[in-house]
Design a protein around this motif. Structure first.
Motif, PDB file in Angstrom:
ATOM      1  N   ASN A   4       0.883  -1.169   0.000  1.00 11.69           N
ATOM      2  CA  ASN A   4       0.000   0.000   0.000  1.00 11.69           C
ATOM      3  C   ASN A   4       0.919   1.218   0.000  1.00 11.69           C
ATOM      4  O   ASN A   4       1.477   1.583   1.033  1.00 11.69           O
ATOM      5  N   LEU A   5       1.098   1.802  -1.174  1.00  6.28           N
ATOM      6  CA  LEU A   5       2.111   2.837  -1.357  1.00  6.28           C
ATOM      7  C   LEU A   5       1.463   4.183  -1.651  1.00  6.28           C
ATOM      8  O   LEU A   5       0.501   4.271  -2.424  1.00  6.28           O
ATOM      9  N   GLU A   6       2.019   5.220  -1.057  1.00 10.31           N
ATOM     10  CA  GLU A   6       1.574   6.572  -1.392  1.00 10.31           C
ATOM     11  C   GLU A   6       1.835   6.860  -2.861  1.00 10.31           C
ATOM     12  O   GLU A   6       1.046   7.532  -3.528  1.00 10.31           O
ATOM     13  N   ASP A   7       2.943   6.335  -3.370  1.00  9.66           N
ATOM     14  CA  ASP A   7       3.283   6.495  -4.781  1.00  9.66           C
ATOM     15  C   ASP A   7       2.496   5.451  -5.571  1.00  9.66           C
ATOM     16  O   ASP A   7       2.872   4.285  -5.653  1.00  9.66           O
ATOM     17  N   LYS A   8       1.381   5.855  -6.147  1.00 14.37           N
ATOM     18  CA  LYS A   8       0.483   4.921  -6.805  1.00 14.37           C
ATOM     19  C   LYS A   8       1.045   4.382  -8.122  1.00 14.37           C
ATOM     20  O   LYS A   8       0.619   3.320  -8.586  1.00 14.37           O
ATOM     21  N   GLU A   9       1.977   5.094  -8.711  1.00 13.04           N
ATOM     22  CA  GLU A   9       2.599   4.564  -9.927  1.00 13.04           C
ATOM     23  C   GLU A   9       3.445   3.342  -9.600  1.00 13.04           C
ATOM     24  O   GLU A   9       3.396   2.324 -10.296  1.00 13.04           O
ATOM     25  N   LEU A  10       4.219   3.421  -8.522  1.00 12.27           N
ATOM     26  CA  LEU A  10       4.984   2.257  -8.084  1.00 12.27           C
ATOM     27  C   LEU A  10       4.052   1.122  -7.674  1.00 12.27           C
ATOM     28  O   LEU A  10       4.309  -0.048  -7.972  1.00 12.27           O
ATOM     29  N   GLU A  11       2.996   1.473  -6.983  1.00 10.25           N
ATOM     30  CA  GLU A  11       2.035   0.449  -6.558  1.00 10.25           C
ATOM     31  C   GLU A  11       1.441  -0.260  -7.767  1.00 10.25           C
ATOM     32  O   GLU A  11       1.261  -1.486  -7.765  1.00 10.25           O
ATOM     33  N   SER A  12       1.148   0.502  -8.803  1.00  5.70           N
ATOM     34  CA  SER A  12       0.588  -0.080 -10.023  1.00  5.70           C
ATOM     35  C   SER A  12       1.573  -1.038 -10.670  1.00  5.70           C
ATOM     36  O   SER A  12       1.198  -2.131 -11.115  1.00  5.70           O
ATOM     37  N   ILE A  13       2.846  -0.669 -10.729  1.00  2.09           N
ATOM     38  CA  ILE A  13       3.879  -1.552 -11.291  1.00  2.09           C
ATOM     39  C   ILE A  13       3.907  -2.862 -10.525  1.00  2.09           C
ATOM     40  O   ILE A  13       4.002  -3.952 -11.106  1.00  2.09           O
ATOM     41  N   TRP A  14       3.802  -2.777  -9.209  1.00  5.56           N
ATOM     42  CA  TRP A  14       3.874  -3.968  -8.362  1.00  5.56           C
ATOM     43  C   TRP A  14       2.704  -4.903  -8.641  1.00  5.56           C
ATOM     44  O   TRP A  14       2.890  -6.088  -8.920  1.00  5.56           O
ATOM     45  N   TYR A  15       1.487  -4.378  -8.581  1.00  4.77           N
ATOM     46  CA  TYR A  15       0.309  -5.240  -8.730  1.00  4.77           C
ATOM     47  C   TYR A  15       0.136  -5.746 -10.157  1.00  4.77           C
ATOM     48  O   TYR A  15      -0.191  -6.919 -10.387  1.00  4.77           O
ATOM     49  N   ARG A  16       0.343  -4.887 -11.124  1.00  9.76           N
ATOM     50  CA  ARG A  16       0.120  -5.324 -12.504  1.00  9.76           C
ATOM     51  C   ARG A  16       1.084  -6.422 -12.924  1.00  9.76           C
ATOM     52  O   ARG A  16       0.683  -7.393 -13.584  1.00  9.76           O
ATOM     53  N   ASN A  17       2.332  -6.306 -12.534  1.00  7.23           N
ATOM     54  CA  ASN A  17       3.290  -7.308 -12.978  1.00  7.23           C
ATOM     55  C   ASN A  17       3.159  -8.622 -12.227  1.00  7.23           C
ATOM     56  O   ASN A  17       3.420  -9.690 -12.797  1.00  7.23           O
ATOM     57  N   LEU A  18       2.733  -8.592 -10.975  1.00  8.52           N
ATOM     58  CA  LEU A  18       2.420  -9.854 -10.308  1.00  8.52           C
ATOM     59  C   LEU A  18       1.192 -10.505 -10.939  1.00  8.52           C
ATOM     60  O   LEU A  18       1.113 -11.740 -11.054  1.00  8.52           O
ATOM     61  N   TYR A  19       0.242  -9.690 -11.356  1.00  5.77           N
ATOM     62  CA  TYR A  19      -0.913 -10.228 -12.086  1.00  5.77           C
ATOM     63  C   TYR A  19      -0.453 -10.941 -13.357  1.00  5.77           C
ATOM     64  O   TYR A  19      -0.835 -12.093 -13.619  1.00  5.77           O
ATOM     65  N   PHE A  20       0.356 -10.263 -14.161  1.00  2.00           N
ATOM     66  CA  PHE A  20       0.839 -10.879 -15.405  1.00  2.00           C
ATOM     67  C   PHE A  20       1.614 -12.171 -15.114  1.00  2.00           C
ATOM     68  O   PHE A  20       1.464 -13.168 -15.830  1.00  2.00           O
ATOM     69  N   LEU A  21       2.446 -12.148 -14.088  1.00  3.53           N
ATOM     70  CA  LEU A  21       3.250 -13.324 -13.753  1.00  3.53           C
ATOM     71  C   LEU A  21       2.351 -14.506 -13.419  1.00  3.53           C
ATOM     72  O   LEU A  21       2.610 -15.643 -13.839  1.00  3.53           O
ATOM     73  N   ASN A  22       1.277 -14.258 -12.672  1.00  2.00           N
ATOM     74  CA  ASN A  22       0.369 -15.334 -12.296  1.00  2.00           C
ATOM     75  C   ASN A  22      -0.442 -15.830 -13.489  1.00  2.00           C
ATOM     76  O   ASN A  22      -0.867 -16.988 -13.506  1.00  2.00           O
ATOM     77  N   CYS A  23      -0.667 -14.979 -14.472  1.00  2.00           N
ATOM     78  CA  CYS A  23      -1.333 -15.408 -15.704  1.00  2.00           C
ATOM     79  C   CYS A  23      -0.422 -16.290 -16.553  1.00  2.00           C
ATOM     80  O   CYS A  23      -0.898 -17.120 -17.334  1.00  2.00           O
ATOM     81  N   ALA A  24       0.883 -16.098 -16.414  1.00  2.96           N
ATOM     82  CA  ALA A  24       1.835 -16.699 -17.350  1.00  2.96           C
ATOM     83  C   ALA A  24       2.468 -17.994 -16.866  1.00  2.96           C
ATOM     84  O   ALA A  24       2.963 -18.767 -17.685  1.00  2.96           O
TER      85      ALA A  24
END
Length: 829
Positions: A345-365
């Motif tokens: 849970n990051l104040e910097d939402k751009e970093l937070e987005s990088i974290w969640y989106r790429n873990l999502y992709f990894l779990n899809c792959a």
């Protein structure tokens, strides 16, 4: 007053405690939902579509103004043909080494020697074939009448993989086609609903199932399969090369896949008038769709040996809309479980987005039990995803996405990598024995998920990169280190670590690598090749004791020695242990040079210019993956690391995760710079591709900086979350360090990130001050943590209804499995 903490709290109650006791409690599932990927227009290009998947099957949901297009791929579906020619011409390592040694050292390049030029051609011949490669599994097209339907855009909810395609019906009513990949089965489900989720009548006027147009002509043609009320085709993929294959007879190891579709609506053949006024019949698997019922659809992908592929569709034909609902609930539950394992849970939402989106992709792959993803994972279409065979490159590409699995507490996603190393170990043994005439395993530069009996890339340039062998097995040691499991170490990790170690021992104790010709007593790594640099050179210039070789071999040796002690096999392994100690006591120094701009720096190999432009960040390899240097290093070493970081020039395309992770490990990562680097490489589908950064390496002013962008979905960059993790917590040296690379003006919280030793750690930071910390121990171990409030601060430790106060630079305490501990700063009370 210090009190001894009682051990023995139940595992269940402690786990509840560590999850709940977080300074800023939050739902990772809900956090992920905040980072939906939105497209406000049609997305016709492969790289604009929404990516979904279940770890085996990969699906790209594309749209165009008149249709929805679903592209299918699968980690297990490959063109499995392989060329293994010229086996007798390749010879042995010693034979080739002697011939290369005899070549004039004054040549500009080895290729100027006629024998070597021909030998290189021969050794590259197999790899120049277009196979093996990932094989696209076809497309499903849903068309509509643009006079009645307008495609507005789509939203991908990464919390559960649900795609919502927005449609405008008759210019007034909104409809949504809901699409998701079933986590339990290789199925894609679709349902048409209104804004309140209620079913809507079908608005699509046709459906078309299309085999991939790049299917080789020498393959048997696809065959239609009977399916009541649906469409299905089967494609056989030959086991043998064209000149050996009989399409009529086939081969017992042929593989096949089928793509099948069933829908709620009646399908029928129709004719239409083309632009030339002629009557045109529909394609083989194209049908008109009747608007007679609420619309839902299920597409299923099957694959396996051709002779065993299930062609019974009785259960599939009986699917109903209730099955959609059941599959959605099950899939949503699987994603909730996935996100529950860790979160930020990051104040910097751009970093937070990088974290969640790429873990999502990894779990899809990726997932256990299917082929480990190659360069471009499980998403493919036509020739997209086939560059470099879409294979396994063992000089960082294959390893990189799995770096995120350890600290993110998703070791289940490292299992495919472990299975891959177990699979390619056999050909690695063959190559070590037959080519090198040594013990153990030599892992090839490139490998495939198909039957291999020889090294697919035996070219004496990248094929002689010695560091790839220790690098290949490194992830097995990390798997144990971050989640200590003696059985895993004993039965799976140690045997492969040992074999890699034995090869390195034999290689470094050869007469050519140790002796009076070196004018020292050291054991050298010779010959070898730096990653993507220099190749093999006349006179072996730049071909010994590369930085990456030295640091990864040291890592391997240390992992082996620790494993021997843990497993208590000192007597059985005495000879190897003695040899390792002898080598380490006479080990080459890491190569350095003096930069006119930055002072003393590490370089990739002795004699190298400090102005060299790297392909991968070679001069910080001791930081990562070597883990020999870092924030724990002495002051002088840290200065050399800082100089090296400032001096680094990287041509780009291979550094997005790698170099920024190295910087984080030494506390020198500028997070704003990191975000800009990710933005530069971000595609419309929110994945990060590989773009180049500069010339004067292998690229020049005529190079398109985006030439790798459309090759495929770069699986390696799904490792991006590890960069953020390492900014918040490090534990590579067995001591937990909190927020070592985090800006004071940004708040952040994380929960249950995994630390080496089997610890799940939760903490937060506000205004540069670390808040309360929770740690759960999965194993009997010693917990060590750098005092997060300074060596003079008193740390209150609460656990098992007991409390104690500790202080010092490093907090140390023995803990048992199942214990939950909470830490706070007594000075702040």
């Amino acid at each position: 007053m210090n009190k001894k903490i009682k051990i023995g709290v139940s595992f269940f109650l402690s786990l509840i405690s560590v999850v709940a006791y977080t300074q800023k409690d939050f739902s990772s599932y809900n956090q992920a939902r905040k980072h939906a990927i939105v497209r406000n227009s049609p997305a016709p290009d492969f790289f604009e579509g929404a990516l979904i998947g279940n770890g085996g099957m990969g699906v790209v949901v594309c749209t165009r103004p008149d249709a929805v297009m679903i592209r299918f791929g699968h980690n297990d579906v490959w063109d499995i043909r392989i060329a293994e020619d010229n086996r007798e011409k390749i010879g042995t390592f010693q034979e080739v080494f002697e011939k290369v040694t005899a070549i004039d050292p004054n040549l500009n390049q080895l290729e100027d020697d006629p024998w070597y030029a021909e030998y290189k051609r021969i050794t590259r011949e197999n790899y120049r074939k277009p196979y093996p490669r990932p094989f696209p599994c076809g497309s499903v097209i849903l068309g509509f009448d643009r006079r009645a339907v307008e495609l507005i855009g789509h939203t991908l909810d990464i919390s559960n993989g649900l795609v919502s395609i927005e449609l405008l019906l008759h210019k007034k009513d909104y409809a949504f086609l809901k699409v998701f990949a079933d986590r339990e089965n290789d199925r894609v489900w679709m349902k048409l609903v209104d804004s309140s989720g209620m079913p809507l009548p079908n608005c699509f006027n046709r459906i078309n199932v299309i085999p991939d147009i790049t299917t080789p002509k020498e393959f048997p043609g696809f065959t239609l399969q009977d399916i009541k009320g649906g469409i299905s085709f089967k494609q056989i993929m030959p086991y043998l090369e064209p000149e050996e294959y009989n399409k009529e007879v086939g081969h017992e190891k042929d593989r096949a896949f089928s793509l099948s579709v069933i829908t709620s609506n009646t399908i029928e053949k129709r004719e239409r008038i083309d632009w030339n006024g002629n009557v045109v019949k529909m394609a083989a698997m194209e049908y008109a769709l009747e608007p007679d019922k609420p619309f839902w659809l299920c597409a299923e992908l099957r694959n396996g040996l051709a002779r065993e592929l299930n062609e019974d569709f009785a259960e599939f034909e009986l699917l109903e809309v209730s099955n959609y609902d059941h599959a959605y609930v099950s899939t949503d539950g699987a994603w909730r479980e996935f996100w529950s394992k860790s979160g930020v849970n990051l104040e910097d939402k751009e970093l937070e987005s990088i974290w969640y989106r790429n873990l999502y992709f990894l779990n899809c792959a990726a997932k256990a039990g299917v082929n480990c993803p190659g360069l471009f994972a499980n998403w493919s279409f036509n020739n997209i995803g086939t560059a470099w065979h879409g294979d396994y490159h063992m000089n960082y590409n294959t390893q990189q996405p799995f770096w995120a699995t350890f600290s993110s507490n998703h070791l289940e996603l490292n299992e495919p990598y472990v299975e891959l190393i177990e699979f390619i170990a056999e050909v690695s043994r063959i190559w070590a024995k037959d080519y090198y005439q040594m013990r153990g395993t030599f892992y090839p530069h490139s490998a495939y998920p198909v039957d291999m009996t020889m090294n697919p890339y035996p070219v004496p340039d990248w094929g002689w990169e010695i560091f790839e062998t220790p690098w290949s097995v490194q992830g097995l040691w990390w798997h144990y280190l971050y989640a200590p499991d003696r059985k895993f170490l004993e039965e799976r990790a140690f045997p492969l670590i040992k074999e890699a170690t034995e090869f390195i021992i034999d290689y470094m104790t050869r007469p050519a690598a140790h002796g009076p010709q070196w004018a020292d007593d050291k054991y050298h790594v010779f010959p070898t090749v730096p990653p993507e640099l220099y190749r093999l050179r006349p006179g072996f210039r730049f071909n010994s004791d590369c930085l990456v070789d030295l640091t990864l071999i040291k890592f391997l040796f240390n992992a082996y020695l620790k494993s021997v002690d843990i497993l208590g096999v000192q007597s059985q392994e005495k000879k190897n242990v003695d040899d390792i100690k002898k080598i380490l006591n006479n080990y080459p120094d890491y190569p350095k040079a003096i930069s006119e701009k930055y002072g003393e720096v590490f370089v990739s190999v002795d004699g190298e210019s400090t102005e060299t432009v790297y392909n991968v960040p070679n001069n910080l390899m001791t930081v990562f993956p070597g883990e020999d240097h870092g924030l724990h290093s002495d002051k002088k070493t840290k200065q050399v690391l800082e100089n090296s970081k400032r001096n680094n020039q990287n041509e780009g395309g291979n550094e997005l995760v790698f170099h920024h992770l190295q910087a984080a490990r030494i506390g020198l990562l500028d997070l704003d710079f990191f975000k800009r680097a990710v933005r530069y490489c971000t595609l419309p589908n929110a994945t990060s591709t590989n773009y180049t950064l500069q010339i004067n390496g292998r690229y020049n002013d005529n190079t398109n900086p985006q030439f790798m962008g459309k090759m495929g979905i770069w699986f390696e960059n799904f490792g991006l979350p590890v960069v953020i993790n390492e900014c918040m917590m490090q534990s590579y040296n067995g001591i937990i360090r909190l927020f070592p690379n985090w800006p004071d003006d940004k708040e952040a919280a994380f929960k249950t990130l995994r630390a080496a030793g089997g610890f799940l750690v939760s903490s937060s930071i506000e205004h540069g001050v670390i808040q309360t910390i929770s740690i759960f121990s999965e194993d009997d171990n010693e917990l060590r943590m750098y005092n997060p409030w300074g060596s003079d601060a008193e740390v209150i430790v609460v656990g098992a209804d007991e409390e104690r106060i500790l202080k010092g630079d490093i907090i140390r305490m023995k803990v048992q499995k199942g214990l939950s501990l909470n830490f706070s700063n007594n000075n702040e009370k």
